[in-house]
Design a protein around this motif. Structure first.
Motif, PDB file in Angstrom:
ATOM      1  N   VAL A   4       0.862  -1.180   0.000  1.00 53.71           N
ATOM      2  CA  VAL A   4       0.000   0.000   0.000  1.00 53.71           C
ATOM      3  C   VAL A   4       0.900   1.232   0.000  1.00 53.71           C
ATOM      4  CG1 VAL A   4      -1.833  -1.186   1.251  1.00 53.71           C
ATOM      5  CG2 VAL A   4      -0.130   0.104   2.510  1.00 53.71           C
ATOM      6  N   PRO A   5       0.420   2.316  -0.591  1.00 51.19           N
ATOM      7  CA  PRO A   5       1.242   3.529  -0.614  1.00 51.19           C
ATOM      8  C   PRO A   5       1.413   4.095   0.788  1.00 51.19           C
ATOM      9  CG  PRO A   5      -0.935   3.979  -1.475  1.00 51.19           C
ATOM     10  CD  PRO A   5      -0.845   2.501  -1.285  1.00 51.19           C
ATOM     11  N   LEU A   6       2.585   4.707   1.008  1.00 51.39           N
ATOM     12  CA  LEU A   6       2.825   5.372   2.290  1.00 51.39           C
ATOM     13  C   LEU A   6       1.899   6.561   2.432  1.00 51.39           C
ATOM     14  CD1 LEU A   6       4.689   5.764   4.813  1.00 51.39           C
ATOM     15  CD2 LEU A   6       6.078   7.268   3.358  1.00 51.39           C
ATOM     16  N   ALA A   7       1.730   7.279   1.335  1.00 48.21           N
ATOM     17  CA  ALA A   7       0.913   8.498   1.399  1.00 48.21           C
ATOM     18  C   ALA A   7       0.116   8.657   0.118  1.00 48.21           C
ATOM     19  CB  ALA A   7       1.808   9.720   1.609  1.00 48.21           C
ATOM     20  N   VAL A   8      -0.988   9.370   0.236  1.00 50.24           N
ATOM     21  CA  VAL A   8      -1.789   9.722  -0.923  1.00 50.24           C
ATOM     22  C   VAL A   8      -1.855  11.243  -0.982  1.00 50.24           C
ATOM     23  CG1 VAL A   8      -4.039   9.553  -2.038  1.00 50.24           C
ATOM     24  CG2 VAL A   8      -3.149   7.616  -0.722  1.00 50.24           C
ATOM     25  N   VAL A   9      -1.593  11.779  -2.161  1.00 48.94           N
ATOM     26  CA  VAL A   9      -1.677  13.228  -2.331  1.00 48.94           C
ATOM     27  C   VAL A   9      -3.095  13.577  -2.756  1.00 48.94           C
ATOM     28  CG1 VAL A   9      -0.744  15.244  -3.495  1.00 48.94           C
ATOM     29  CG2 VAL A   9       0.740  13.280  -3.021  1.00 48.94           C
ATOM     30  N   VAL A  10      -3.795  14.303  -1.872  1.00 56.27           N
ATOM     31  CA  VAL A  10      -5.183  14.672  -2.140  1.00 56.27           C
ATOM     32  C   VAL A  10      -5.277  16.190  -2.224  1.00 56.27           C
ATOM     33  CG1 VAL A  10      -6.013  12.619  -0.949  1.00 56.27           C
ATOM     34  CG2 VAL A  10      -5.783  14.760   0.305  1.00 56.27           C
ATOM     35  N   VAL A  31      -7.860   6.219   3.190  1.00 56.26           N
ATOM     36  CA  VAL A  31      -7.986   5.468   4.434  1.00 56.26           C
ATOM     37  C   VAL A  31      -8.293   4.006   4.137  1.00 56.26           C
ATOM     38  CG1 VAL A  31      -9.474   5.128   6.432  1.00 56.26           C
ATOM     39  CG2 VAL A  31      -8.635   7.410   5.895  1.00 56.26           C
ATOM     40  N   ARG A  32      -9.172   3.797   3.190  1.00 60.66           N
ATOM     41  CA  ARG A  32      -9.601   2.423   2.928  1.00 60.66           C
ATOM     42  C   ARG A  32      -8.518   1.573   2.265  1.00 60.66           C
ATOM     43  NH1 ARG A  32     -15.735   1.533   1.269  1.00 60.66           N
ATOM     44  NH2 ARG A  32     -15.354   2.919  -0.491  1.00 60.66           N
ATOM     45  N   GLU A  33      -7.612   2.196   1.556  1.00 57.84           N
ATOM     46  CA  GLU A  33      -6.547   1.383   0.975  1.00 57.84           C
ATOM     47  C   GLU A  33      -5.381   1.203   1.943  1.00 57.84           C
ATOM     48  OE1 GLU A  33      -4.209   3.184  -2.394  1.00 57.84           O
ATOM     49  OE2 GLU A  33      -5.465   4.910  -1.906  1.00 57.84           O
ATOM     50  N   GLY A  34      -5.462   1.844   3.125  1.00 59.71           N
ATOM     51  CA  GLY A  34      -4.462   1.584   4.152  1.00 59.71           C
ATOM     52  C   GLY A  34      -3.278   2.525   4.141  1.00 59.71           C
ATOM     53  N   ALA A  35      -3.369   3.640   3.429  1.00 62.54           N
ATOM     54  CA  ALA A  35      -2.271   4.606   3.439  1.00 62.54           C
ATOM     55  C   ALA A  35      -2.119   5.203   4.838  1.00 62.54           C
ATOM     56  CB  ALA A  35      -2.526   5.706   2.421  1.00 62.54           C
ATOM     57  N   ARG A  36      -0.878   5.519   5.216  1.00 65.12           N
ATOM     58  CA  ARG A  36      -0.661   6.062   6.566  1.00 65.12           C
ATOM     59  C   ARG A  36      -0.807   7.576   6.600  1.00 65.12           C
ATOM     60  NH1 ARG A  36       4.988   4.057   8.114  1.00 65.12           N
ATOM     61  NH2 ARG A  36       4.676   5.562   9.803  1.00 65.12           N
ATOM     62  N   PHE A  37      -0.523   8.207   5.445  1.00 61.13           N
ATOM     63  CA  PHE A  37      -0.572   9.671   5.438  1.00 61.13           C
ATOM     64  C   PHE A  37      -1.346  10.188   4.236  1.00 61.13           C
ATOM     65  CE2 PHE A  37       3.351   8.452   7.585  1.00 61.13           C
ATOM     66  CZ  PHE A  37       3.202   9.119   8.786  1.00 61.13           C
ATOM     67  N   ALA A  38      -1.908  11.371   4.412  1.00 62.84           N
ATOM     68  CA  ALA A  38      -2.458  12.109   3.287  1.00 62.84           C
ATOM     69  C   ALA A  38      -1.727  13.442   3.204  1.00 62.84           C
ATOM     70  CB  ALA A  38      -3.956  12.345   3.480  1.00 62.84           C
ATOM     71  N   VAL A  39      -1.311  13.773   2.007  1.00 60.03           N
ATOM     72  CA  VAL A  39      -0.736  15.091   1.764  1.00 60.03           C
ATOM     73  C   VAL A  39      -1.859  15.925   1.157  1.00 60.03           C
ATOM     74  CG1 VAL A  39       0.972  16.427   0.479  1.00 60.03           C
ATOM     75  CG2 VAL A  39       1.577  14.180   1.427  1.00 60.03           C
ATOM     76  N   ILE A  40      -2.337  16.923   1.924  1.00 59.64           N
ATOM     77  CA  ILE A  40      -3.487  17.695   1.465  1.00 59.64           C
ATOM     78  C   ILE A  40      -3.007  18.995   0.831  1.00 59.64           C
ATOM     79  CG2 ILE A  40      -5.659  18.775   2.142  1.00 59.64           C
ATOM     80  CD1 ILE A  40      -5.680  16.832   4.567  1.00 59.64           C
ATOM     81  N   ARG A  83      -1.265  14.969   6.850  1.00 58.17           N
ATOM     82  CA  ARG A  83      -2.254  14.415   7.774  1.00 58.17           C
ATOM     83  C   ARG A  83      -1.911  12.965   8.105  1.00 58.17           C
ATOM     84  NH1 ARG A  83      -7.171  15.698   9.655  1.00 58.17           N
ATOM     85  NH2 ARG A  83      -8.654  14.030  10.138  1.00 58.17           N
ATOM     86  N   ASP A  84      -1.825  12.676   9.385  1.00 54.33           N
ATOM     87  CA  ASP A  84      -1.629  11.302   9.855  1.00 54.33           C
ATOM     88  C   ASP A  84      -3.009  10.645   9.908  1.00 54.33           C
ATOM     89  OD1 ASP A  84      -1.458   8.986  11.451  1.00 54.33           O
ATOM     90  OD2 ASP A  84       0.389   9.724  12.362  1.00 54.33           O
ATOM     91  N   LEU A  85      -3.246   9.707   9.002  1.00 55.53           N
ATOM     92  CA  LEU A  85      -4.593   9.153   8.884  1.00 55.53           C
ATOM     93  C   LEU A  85      -4.952   8.255  10.066  1.00 55.53           C
ATOM     94  CD1 LEU A  85      -4.568   8.432   5.065  1.00 55.53           C
ATOM     95  CD2 LEU A  85      -5.877  10.199   6.248  1.00 55.53           C
ATOM     96  N   GLY A  86      -3.939   7.692  10.725  1.00 55.11           N
ATOM     97  CA  GLY A  86      -4.235   6.870  11.884  1.00 55.11           C
ATOM     98  C   GLY A  86      -4.606   7.724  13.074  1.00 55.11           C
ATOM     99  N   ALA A  87      -3.850   8.811  13.277  1.00 56.53           N
ATOM    100  CA  ALA A  87      -4.064   9.663  14.441  1.00 56.53           C
ATOM    101  C   ALA A  87      -5.117  10.733  14.189  1.00 56.53           C
ATOM    102  CB  ALA A  87      -2.752  10.332  14.842  1.00 56.53           C
ATOM    103  N   ALA A  88      -5.518  10.881  12.927  1.00 56.21           N
ATOM    104  CA  ALA A  88      -6.487  11.916  12.558  1.00 56.21           C
ATOM    105  C   ALA A  88      -6.007  13.299  12.995  1.00 56.21           C
ATOM    106  CB  ALA A  88      -7.876  11.602  13.127  1.00 56.21           C
TER     107      ALA A  88
END
Length: 425
Positions: free
Chosen positions: A330-336, A377-386, A399-404
């Motif tokens: 799974v990707p470490l991060a997703v750029v959104v 979140v559903r694909e299990g990435a740990r971070f989102a770059v917003i 954004r730390d997707l686990g810690a919100a």
RNA sequence: GUGGCCUUAGCUCAACCGGCAGAGCAUCGGAUUGUGGCUCCGAAGGUUACGGGUUCGAGCCCCGUAGGCCACCCCA
């Protein structure tokens, strides 16, 4: 519009299953290298004669199951898809003069094989095999080495140690007499043979031995075995193979009724089955010695030995024993992005992160931020770059997707920051 | 190659005796402007594997074909 589908007996290996195959292929390649085998690749099809002479014209594999390719007009030769890897490798050994290489020559290949028989679970018209071959080593030590290698492969794949059945089926010196004795045994009891078996008696009496017909199983209990009819050389060889297996602590069963379906085998032959499941369609692999094969395909007399392991069967067996299913990366991060249409910025940032060695997905579908985060979140990435308005100041939200939780980060610091986060599990 | 069982949405399955093809999951969208796995609402998704036959009427009965599965065969 016709509705197309994969040809009978073939199947698509979809992402989770293909990942399981890739894992096995990686284990195979790494293990073979560790044991001193060099990778080789031969064509998926050969001149038909390679298999007719190599595998044997009277075998089921050639007689009934060969995938023959329709010849094109004007071409003088016919081809067939390979039903097993050994014949093609022997052809290559002869063609390229590998007898001039330092002996013994140890080769490995992994890929699809083709047999035109009736499909069933675990029996496909296209299936995958991990194969190793040794040319120029008469054994007996290498015979045991290969069996140990197979066990190692199963272990590293996570499979419970399979049951190994080992036999010696003799050679030119002693097998003919045994086959004659066996045929005589069956002829004396021909009234007890099923019709099908009577036909096979004339063609290949050996094959009656491992029939599963209840009548035959009973009959075979009294049939003469090869074991006490081996010539002195074969008996000595088999004894040494067993001594080497014992020295390695390998668990195996000598099965005097084990024969193999390919004509080229002599002396040592073996098969692997899942524990307690020596049923049909479940063989995990098998191999044997083929000392006369190189010569039969036009080379100098050269001993040979090898085995094949069915990757499809191993995957099936792993599922059957409830092994953990493979995890896809799974990707470490997703750029959104806050602005769905601003795909250029997201793509550019993801590209920079990837150039820095990071596994990153850019969400380029033009959907609103909430959906982008949901997918991440559903694909299990740990971070989102917003990516949003703060990009004007050179900032993105990490954004730390686990810690919100999230905080603004200078774009320039992002690769180093993520690389540091990637190393902490 | 021989015999048998099976086939309804992407997946898992319903549909009375032959009488309007449905659900859950998954997918996509919406729930008042830049923030989540839950929830709610909605959409899309089917020549009932395909082709014939019987019948007023067939997912359902009959025949054929294809595919899957089981046993044999064979092996990986």
């Amino acid at each position: 519009m016709p509705s197309f589908r994969a040809p009978r007996g073939t199947r698509d290996l979809l992402p989770p299953e293909r990942t399981a195959f890739v894992r096995l292929e990686r284990i195979a390649a790494e293990l073979a290298a560790r044991y001193g085998f060099r990778p080789i690749e031969t064509p998926l099809f050969e001149q038909t004669g390679v298999f007719e002479r190599g595998v044997g014209e009277a075998t089921d594999v050639v007689e009934k199951e060969l995938f023959r390719l329709a010849p094109r007009s004007g071409e003088g030769e016919t081809w067939a898809l390979r039903p097993e890897p050994t014949a093609g490798l022997v052809r290559a050994y002869v063609q390229h003069g590998m007898q001039t290489w330092p002996q013994p020559v140890r080769l490995t290949t992994t890929g699809p094989m083709f047999r035109y028989d009736r499909p069933q679970a675990g029996r496909y018209r296209q299936f995958w095999q991990f194969d190793v071959e040794v040319f120029g080593d008469p054994g007996p030590a290498v015979d045991a080495e290969l069996i140990e290698l197979a066990f190692r492969f199963y272990a590293e794949a996570g499979l419970n140690p399979p049951d190994a059945y080992v036999n010696s089926i003799g050679d030119e010196a002693c097998r003919p007499a045994y086959v004659e004795a066996l045929a005589a045994f069956y002829r004396a009891r021909i009234h007890r043979l099923p019709a099908l078996e009577r036909q096979r008696l004339e063609r290949n009496p050996l094959r009656l031995l491992d029939s599963k017909e209840p009548a035959m199983v009973e009959l075979n209990a009294d049939a003469p075995t090869i074991t006490d009819r081996l010539c002195a050389e074969c008996a000595a060889h088999f004894g040494e193979v067993r001594a080497h297996l014992d020295a390695l602590g390998i668990r195996y069963v000598v099965d005097a009724r084990l024969v193999r379906g390919l004509d080229y085998y002599v002396r040592t032959a073996w098969e692997f089955f899942p524990v307690g499941a020596r049923g049909t369609q479940s063989a995990l692999g098998g191999g044997g010695r083929y000392d006369g094969l190189v010569e039969r395909l036009g080379g100098r007399p050269t001993p040979g030995i090898g085995f094949g392991i069915g990757l499809d069967r191993v995957v099936l067996a792993l599922e059957a024993q409830g092994a953990d299913s493979v995890t896809e990366p799974v990707p470490l991060a997703v750029v959104v992005g806050a602005e769905p249409g601003a795909t250029a910025a997201r793509l550019r940032i993801a590209t920079e992160l990837r150039a820095g060695g990071l596994s990153v997905r850019a969400d380029l579908a033009q959907r609103k931020l909430g959906r982008q985060l949901e997918a991440a979140v559903r694909e299990g990435a740990r971070f989102a770059v917003i990516v949003g308005d703060e990009l004007a100041d050179g900032l993105v939200q990490l954004r730390d997707l686990g810690a919100a939780s999230q905080k603004p980060v200078p774009l320039a610091d992002l690769p180093a920051l993520l690389r540091r986060k990637a190393t902490v599990a």
